[in-house]
Motif scaffolding. Structure first.
Motif: not given
Length: 98
Positions: A19, A32-33, A35, A88-89, A92-93, A95-96
């Motif tokens: 990103s 938005e998708d 990272v 990318a999704r 994000k998982e 990292r969360s």
């Protein structure tokens, strides 16, 4: 990448899902998708979970040769942008959960 892989595998550079990189420098998916600053290890882990059989290759990214020195080659099970969004999704998982 070898010609024998054509149509069977795709190359994923970290800049494709980063990103912090503008589209003009190689980002392939919407902000938005994407990272921020994905690592090769995160991409490989996500690709493994998606059963894409990742292979890491040492090869600098032409537009950002000083920043990205490796790429990941994965099986082409879906269209390229869909694979990039799935990876990318997954990142994000991870990292969360930290």
């Amino acid at each position: 990448m070898s010609r024998e892989y054509r149509g069977k595998k795709i190359v994923i550079w970290p800049s494709y899902i980063d990103s912090t990189i503008p589209r003009s420098m190689g980002r392939k998916i919407p902000l938005e998708d994407a990272v921020p600053n994905p690592s090769i290890e995160e991409i490989v882990r996500a690709a493994e979970e998606l059963s894409l059989n990742p292979i890491v290759e040492d090869n600098p990214y032409p537009k950002l040769w000083w920043k990205y020195k490796q790429r990941v080659v994965v099986d082409k099970k879906y269209p390229k942008t869909r694979i990039l969004r799935l990876i990318a999704r997954k990142i994000k998982e991870y990292r969360s959960k930290k």
